[in-house]
Write a protein that holds these residues in place. Sequence first.
Motif, PDB file in Angstrom:
ATOM      1  N   HIS A 195       0.941  -1.218   0.052  1.00 28.90           N
ATOM      2  CA  HIS A 195      -0.071   0.150  -0.027  1.00 28.90           C
ATOM      3  C   HIS A 195       0.967   1.114   0.055  1.00 28.90           C
ATOM      4  CE1 HIS A 195      -3.202  -2.668   0.825  1.00 28.90           C
ATOM      5  NE2 HIS A 195      -2.717  -3.389   1.875  1.00 28.90           N
ATOM      6  N   ALA A 196       2.120   0.942  -0.592  1.00 24.51           N
ATOM      7  CA  ALA A 196       2.845   2.259  -0.778  1.00 24.51           C
ATOM      8  C   ALA A 196       2.183   3.472  -1.627  1.00 24.51           C
ATOM      9  CB  ALA A 196       4.405   1.974  -1.072  1.00 24.51           C
ATOM     10  N   THR A 197       2.548   4.679  -1.244  1.00 26.07           N
ATOM     11  CA  THR A 197       1.821   5.744  -1.926  1.00 26.07           C
ATOM     12  C   THR A 197       3.069   6.214  -2.747  1.00 26.07           C
ATOM     13  OG1 THR A 197       0.275   6.207  -0.206  1.00 26.07           O
ATOM     14  CG2 THR A 197       0.767   7.975  -2.145  1.00 26.07           C
ATOM     15  N   ILE A 198       2.936   6.283  -4.069  1.00 25.24           N
ATOM     16  CA  ILE A 198       4.028   6.586  -4.950  1.00 25.24           C
ATOM     17  C   ILE A 198       3.698   7.803  -5.958  1.00 25.24           C
ATOM     18  CG2 ILE A 198       5.464   5.933  -6.662  1.00 25.24           C
ATOM     19  CD1 ILE A 198       5.141   2.888  -5.784  1.00 25.24           C
ATOM     20  N   LEU A 199       4.592   8.577  -6.081  1.00 32.46           N
ATOM     21  CA  LEU A 199       4.644   9.956  -6.702  1.00 32.46           C
ATOM     22  C   LEU A 199       5.917   9.788  -7.654  1.00 32.46           C
ATOM     23  CD1 LEU A 199       2.836  12.405  -7.598  1.00 32.46           C
ATOM     24  CD2 LEU A 199       4.530  13.547  -6.257  1.00 32.46           C
ATOM     25  N   MET A 200       5.636   9.661  -8.980  1.00 36.03           N
ATOM     26  CA  MET A 200       6.712   9.339  -9.939  1.00 36.03           C
ATOM     27  C   MET A 200       6.997  10.045 -11.273  1.00 36.03           C
ATOM     28  SD  MET A 200       7.902   5.778 -12.005  1.00 36.03           S
ATOM     29  CE  MET A 200       6.447   5.743 -12.659  1.00 36.03           C
ATOM     30  N   VAL A 201       8.161  10.977 -11.370  1.00 32.15           N
ATOM     31  CA  VAL A 201       8.293  11.751 -12.321  1.00 32.15           C
ATOM     32  C   VAL A 201       9.200  10.917 -13.609  1.00 32.15           C
ATOM     33  CG1 VAL A 201       9.705  13.574 -13.602  1.00 32.15           C
ATOM     34  CG2 VAL A 201       8.276  14.103 -11.444  1.00 32.15           C
ATOM     35  N   THR A 202       8.218  10.931 -14.700  1.00 34.65           N
ATOM     36  CA  THR A 202       9.044  10.060 -15.652  1.00 34.65           C
ATOM     37  C   THR A 202       8.879  10.518 -17.200  1.00 34.65           C
ATOM     38  OG1 THR A 202       9.217   7.931 -16.985  1.00 34.65           O
ATOM     39  CG2 THR A 202       6.899   8.600 -15.805  1.00 34.65           C
ATOM     40  N   HIS A 203       9.696  10.444 -18.187  1.00 35.58           N
ATOM     41  CA  HIS A 203       9.526  11.089 -19.413  1.00 35.58           C
ATOM     42  C   HIS A 203       9.059   9.777 -20.125  1.00 35.58           C
ATOM     43  CE1 HIS A 203      13.146   8.505 -19.825  1.00 35.58           C
ATOM     44  NE2 HIS A 203      13.160   8.532 -21.115  1.00 35.58           N
ATOM     45  N   ASP A 204       8.859   8.412 -19.915  1.00 38.50           N
ATOM     46  CA  ASP A 204       8.630   7.409 -20.560  1.00 38.50           C
ATOM     47  C   ASP A 204       7.234   6.897 -20.468  1.00 38.50           C
ATOM     48  OD1 ASP A 204       9.721   4.918 -22.069  1.00 38.50           O
ATOM     49  OD2 ASP A 204       9.239   4.031 -20.201  1.00 38.50           O
ATOM     50  N   ALA A 205       6.552   6.857 -21.613  1.00 38.81           N
ATOM     51  CA  ALA A 205       5.567   6.364 -21.632  1.00 38.81           C
ATOM     52  C   ALA A 205       4.905   5.051 -21.144  1.00 38.81           C
ATOM     53  CB  ALA A 205       4.756   6.684 -23.103  1.00 38.81           C
ATOM     54  N   PHE A 206       5.884   4.090 -21.418  1.00 38.60           N
ATOM     55  CA  PHE A 206       5.730   2.635 -20.849  1.00 38.60           C
ATOM     56  C   PHE A 206       5.894   2.770 -19.401  1.00 38.60           C
ATOM     57  CE2 PHE A 206       7.629  -1.343 -19.539  1.00 38.60           C
ATOM     58  CZ  PHE A 206       6.874  -2.127 -19.964  1.00 38.60           C
ATOM     59  N   THR A 207       7.010   3.411 -18.802  1.00 36.69           N
ATOM     60  CA  THR A 207       6.818   3.496 -17.366  1.00 36.69           C
ATOM     61  C   THR A 207       5.728   4.095 -16.632  1.00 36.69           C
ATOM     62  OG1 THR A 207       9.326   3.645 -17.665  1.00 36.69           O
ATOM     63  CG2 THR A 207       8.355   4.598 -15.427  1.00 36.69           C
ATOM     64  N   ALA A 208       5.102   4.997 -17.526  1.00 37.79           N
ATOM     65  CA  ALA A 208       4.024   5.922 -16.897  1.00 37.79           C
ATOM     66  C   ALA A 208       2.587   4.791 -16.927  1.00 37.79           C
ATOM     67  CB  ALA A 208       3.633   6.907 -17.766  1.00 37.79           C
ATOM     68  N   SER A 209       2.882   4.002 -17.799  1.00 40.84           N
ATOM     69  CA  SER A 209       1.686   2.951 -18.074  1.00 40.84           C
ATOM     70  C   SER A 209       1.323   2.234 -16.800  1.00 40.84           C
ATOM     71  CB  SER A 209       1.614   2.226 -19.322  1.00 40.84           C
ATOM     72  OG  SER A 209       2.688   1.101 -19.166  1.00 40.84           O
ATOM     73  N   TYR A 210       2.341   2.104 -15.798  1.00 36.96           N
ATOM     74  CA  TYR A 210       2.147   1.385 -14.602  1.00 36.96           C
ATOM     75  C   TYR A 210       1.433   1.908 -13.662  1.00 36.96           C
ATOM     76  CZ  TYR A 210       5.300  -2.418 -15.815  1.00 36.96           C
ATOM     77  OH  TYR A 210       5.820  -3.651 -16.478  1.00 36.96           O
ATOM     78  N   CYS A 211       1.333   3.427 -13.726  1.00 33.81           N
ATOM     79  CA  CYS A 211       0.515   4.004 -12.784  1.00 33.81           C
ATOM     80  C   CYS A 211      -0.855   4.074 -12.890  1.00 33.81           C
ATOM     81  CB  CYS A 211       0.916   5.758 -13.133  1.00 33.81           C
ATOM     82  SG  CYS A 211       2.815   6.163 -13.074  1.00 33.81           S
ATOM     83  N   LYS A 212      -1.561   4.499 -11.586  1.00 37.63           N
ATOM     84  CA  LYS A 212      -3.003   4.383 -11.640  1.00 37.63           C
ATOM     85  C   LYS A 212      -3.758   5.746 -12.147  1.00 37.63           C
ATOM     86  CE  LYS A 212      -3.115   1.176  -7.858  1.00 37.63           C
ATOM     87  NZ  LYS A 212      -3.465   1.007  -6.329  1.00 37.63           N
ATOM     88  N   ARG A 213      -2.563   6.852 -12.182  1.00 37.65           N
ATOM     89  CA  ARG A 213      -3.417   8.027 -12.380  1.00 37.65           C
ATOM     90  C   ARG A 213      -1.909   8.892 -12.986  1.00 37.65           C
ATOM     91  NH1 ARG A 213      -5.024  13.026  -9.206  1.00 37.65           N
ATOM     92  NH2 ARG A 213      -4.409  11.864  -7.212  1.00 37.65           N
ATOM     93  N   ILE A 214      -2.024   9.867 -14.002  1.00 35.99           N
ATOM     94  CA  ILE A 214      -0.993  10.566 -14.758  1.00 35.99           C
ATOM     95  C   ILE A 214      -1.602  12.191 -14.726  1.00 35.99           C
ATOM     96  CG2 ILE A 214       0.582  10.965 -16.535  1.00 35.99           C
ATOM     97  CD1 ILE A 214       0.266   7.923 -17.111  1.00 35.99           C
ATOM     98  N   LEU A 215      -0.814  12.895 -14.331  1.00 40.10           N
ATOM     99  CA  LEU A 215      -0.692  14.242 -14.438  1.00 40.10           C
ATOM    100  C   LEU A 215       0.280  14.799 -15.288  1.00 40.10           C
ATOM    101  CD1 LEU A 215      -1.020  15.589 -10.593  1.00 40.10           C
ATOM    102  CD2 LEU A 215      -2.909  15.060 -12.294  1.00 40.10           C
ATOM    103  N   PHE A 216      -0.280  15.467 -16.406  1.00 41.15           N
ATOM    104  CA  PHE A 216       0.747  16.208 -17.469  1.00 41.15           C
ATOM    105  C   PHE A 216       0.805  17.572 -17.148  1.00 41.15           C
ATOM    106  CE2 PHE A 216      -1.386  12.262 -19.381  1.00 41.15           C
ATOM    107  CZ  PHE A 216      -0.126  11.932 -20.173  1.00 41.15           C
ATOM    108  N   ILE A 217       1.976  18.191 -17.173  1.00 41.78           N
ATOM    109  CA  ILE A 217       2.350  19.366 -16.978  1.00 41.78           C
ATOM    110  C   ILE A 217       2.994  19.970 -18.089  1.00 41.78           C
ATOM    111  CG2 ILE A 217       3.647  20.854 -15.045  1.00 41.78           C
ATOM    112  CD1 ILE A 217       1.853  19.045 -13.780  1.00 41.78           C
ATOM    113  N   LYS A 218       2.393  21.309 -18.268  1.00 42.30           N
ATOM    114  CA  LYS A 218       2.846  21.982 -19.496  1.00 42.30           C
ATOM    115  C   LYS A 218       2.855  23.599 -19.187  1.00 42.30           C
ATOM    116  CE  LYS A 218       1.547  23.391 -24.153  1.00 42.30           C
ATOM    117  NZ  LYS A 218       0.631  23.049 -25.357  1.00 42.30           N
ATOM    118  N   ASP A 219       4.041  24.093 -19.247  1.00 38.22           N
ATOM    119  CA  ASP A 219       4.108  25.554 -18.766  1.00 38.22           C
ATOM    120  C   ASP A 219       3.733  25.805 -17.459  1.00 38.22           C
ATOM    121  OD1 ASP A 219       4.950  26.004 -21.534  1.00 38.22           O
ATOM    122  OD2 ASP A 219       2.920  26.549 -22.075  1.00 38.22           O
ATOM    123  N   GLY A 220       4.190  24.748 -16.466  1.00 37.85           N
ATOM    124  CA  GLY A 220       4.108  25.149 -15.114  1.00 37.85           C
ATOM    125  C   GLY A 220       2.636  25.023 -14.637  1.00 37.85           C
TER     126      GLY A 220
END
Length: 255
Positions: A195-220
Amino acid sequence: MKTVLQVQNMEKYYGNKGNVTKAVDGISFDVEKGEYIGIMGASGSGKTTLLNCISTIDRVTSGHIFIDGMDVTKLKGKHLSKFRREQLGFIFQDFNLLDTLTAYENIALALTIMKTPAKEIDERVKSIAEKLMITKELSKYPYQLSGGQKQRVASARAMVTDPSLILADEPTGALDSKSARMLLDSMETMNAELHATILMVTHDAFTASYCKRILFIKDGKIFNELVRGRDSRKEFFDRIIEVVTLLGGDSTNVF
């Protein structure tokens, strides 16, 4: 569900009055206990600055960040160090293991600093090592480990103190595809079973596909948000690529 992280109208500026760069521009979001969140964005979008502020490595210009109900933007000195040591776990791209310590000792170090009893340290290190499949590596030094093994040791080190939040900065960036997949499977286990709570920054779509939710950041700012829901990892990957395309490129040269 318990809210582990609250980011409230966070702003981070760099520079002086004549030349101000707004790296993070009024971002707000919550993370519940047990969530596995990815943060993606182009270089210069503010995603790393966001992570650095949440991790207390950098300080916000304005706004608030609450972790387990504690406003970390107000913590200083030894109180900040204690909070960071006890409530946050870190997984870095370059492992950050101490070369003079064995894998066991690297994992146990934070517990030793916290003056945890030796018997409890041993139990906790061996338990997390078993879950991450590195039991046979515990007596080895970092130079004797592969990149994937080093990163799983680093993951065990991040988890062993049972932190409120684990922060991962491009954790697969220095790994080959096989090692990356093994690490991502391990992080998925940490999330699902521990039940670890994980916040991960990644540039890779495959890596991101393991997440349950993704936030996309643009211009802050938060540009888009995806929730995996009942999607398979492949289906979620395809949806991630669609957002990447909206941002003007593909997963290899945008993020």
